[in-house]
Structures are given as C-alpha cells and as structure tokens.
Write a protein that holds these residues in place. Structure first.
Motif, mmCIF file in Angstrom:
data_model
loop_
_atom_site.group_PDB
_atom_site.id
_atom_site.type_symbol
_atom_site.label_atom_id
_atom_site.label_comp_id
_atom_site.label_asym_id
_atom_site.label_seq_id
_atom_site.Cartn_x
_atom_site.Cartn_y
_atom_site.Cartn_z
ATOM 1 N N SER A 1 -51.014 -8.031 83.616
ATOM 2 C CA SER A 1 -50.805 -7.176 84.744
ATOM 3 C C SER A 1 -51.887 -7.469 85.953
ATOM 4 C CB SER A 1 -50.484 -6.001 84.469
ATOM 5 O OG SER A 1 -50.263 -5.249 85.962
ATOM 6 N N ARG B 1 -52.926 -13.224 92.549
ATOM 7 C CA ARG B 1 -52.271 -13.128 93.963
ATOM 8 C C ARG B 1 -53.078 -13.362 95.025
ATOM 9 N NH1 ARG B 1 -48.581 -9.554 91.652
ATOM 10 N NH2 ARG B 1 -49.850 -7.790 92.040
ATOM 11 N N GLN B 2 -54.531 -12.805 95.010
ATOM 12 C CA GLN B 2 -55.408 -13.057 95.863
ATOM 13 C C GLN B 2 -56.252 -14.101 95.756
ATOM 14 O OE1 GLN B 2 -56.971 -10.355 98.214
ATOM 15 N NE2 GLN B 2 -56.978 -12.505 98.757
ATOM 16 N N PHE C 1 -61.486 -7.317 93.190
ATOM 17 C CA PHE C 1 -60.603 -6.599 92.321
ATOM 18 C C PHE C 1 -61.845 -5.290 91.928
ATOM 19 C CE2 PHE C 1 -59.419 -5.119 88.115
ATOM 20 C CZ PHE C 1 -58.224 -4.619 88.435
ATOM 21 N N ILE D 1 -52.809 -9.477 89.493
ATOM 22 C CA ILE D 1 -53.209 -9.019 91.059
ATOM 23 C C ILE D 1 -54.213 -9.942 91.594
ATOM 24 C CG2 ILE D 1 -54.134 -7.185 91.982
ATOM 25 C CD1 ILE D 1 -52.830 -5.490 90.170
#
Length: 203
Positions: free
Chosen positions: A26, A33-34, A96, A30
């Motif tokens: 998960s 995506r970046q 992140f 994230i």
C-alpha cells in the motif's frame, strides 16, 4: 495480565507477515504514484503507464501493456531513463518520508548525473558543450526537477549534487554553492600537502 495479553495481540497482528506485506504494498503504491508523476515530467520511457519500486527485486519497474519492464534486467534503456528513474525513486521516497515525518535523514547526494550522457568509450572532461542539444536539455530537466521538488518541500529536503553542469538560468545559479576550479576543490589542496606521506595526485 489482561493488558499484557491485549498488547501481545496487537503486536502479533502488526508483525503478521501478511499484514506487513499488505502495508508495504500500500505504501509503495503511494510512492509509485509520485514516481509516475515525476517520470512523466521527465518524459521517461513507459512513464505513461506507471512506475514503482519492486521491494523483492529491489529495483524500479515500469508497467507496460506487454507486462512489467524491470530496470535490473535491462528492459528500461538509455542513460536518461536510468538516471531519471533512479532520481524519481529517491525523490518520491524522500517526499513520502518527509511528509509522514519518518526518521530518515532528509538529504540526497548525487555524483555527476550528466555523465550518463557521455559515451563510455570516449574520454571526456564532462563539459556539457560536448553533448547534443537533446542531452543538454535532459540534464537541465533532471536539475530542474531536483530544484522544483526541494522548493515544494520548502527546504525540508537537501540535495547535494556534484557535476560539470552549469546553466545560466537564475533557478540554477541561485542553487550553486561552490565552483571548484583552478585548484579550488572539494578536498582542499592544503589538506593533502599537510599529509606526512603524500599520495600521488593526478593534476
């Protein structure tokens, strides 16, 4: 005893391999995506389909309609793609960590990203004037992304880059801290001269 049993139950659940695997998947989604967003800014190969980090092969993988393209097996080619995907990976991970206040040092050291554009068989001093217009522009795009990300993170990320690259644009010139030329270097000559047994130095 009841409180301890409850704590054990919570810890057991948190350390469950399936739970850990799902959480890692998960969180990397994230980060992916970046990575994809910045890979598209750089125009990297396959970036329109998505890019991510494979935690088991410890490599970058780009999704394509033919299937995954893994960097470690040479399925993603060219110097720009190699440098670009590594860069967006580092930047996305730092983004992140910083935004989620993780205890990871918030700096990146990069040594001569422009060297990816110089032919391996040719000795070169690394002067950008030796590059094609396309390779110079790719080098500029790499540095512009680094600059823009540090701006977005409002100084929470420090990037230290060593390179021959030098662009006249204000955003680049304002980012230059040192120019090492004509004897002025990362390791001061006085330090070497002070050594009791001087190593051979290529000048």
């Amino acid at each position: 005893v009841g409180r301890l049993k409850e704590a054990i139950s919570v810890l057991t659940e948190e350390l469950d391999p399936e739970t850990l695997r799902s959480r890692v998947t998960s969180l990397l989604a994230i980060v992916g995506r970046q990575m994809t967003e910045w890979a598209c800014v750089l125009g990297l190969e396959h970036s329109q389909y998505g890019a991510r980090i494979d935690p088991y092969r410890l490599t970058v993988v780009a999704d394509t309609v033919e299937g995954p393209a893994f960097m470690d097996s040479g399925e993603i080619g060219s110097g720009m793609n190699w440098v670009g995907y590594h860069l967006v990976s580092y930047l996305a991970l730092q983004d992140f960590f910083i935004k989620n206040e993780r205890p990871v040092p918030s700096f990146i050291v990069i040594d001569q990203p422009s060297q990816a554009f110089f032919p391996r068989e040719r000795e070169s001093g690394g002067d950008l004037n030796e590059l094609s217009d396309n390779d110079r522009e790719n080098t500029r795009k790499l540095y512009k992304l680094m600059h823009d990300v540090t701006e977005e993170l409002e100084g929470q990320l420090q990037i230290i880059a060593f390179d021959h690259a030098d662009f006249a644009e204000p955003w680049f010139q304002d980012s230059v801290i040192e120019r090492w030329r004509e004897g002025n270097a990362l390791i001061p000559r006085a330090w070497l001269e002070a050594l009791p047994h001087q190593p051979s130095i290529t000048r």
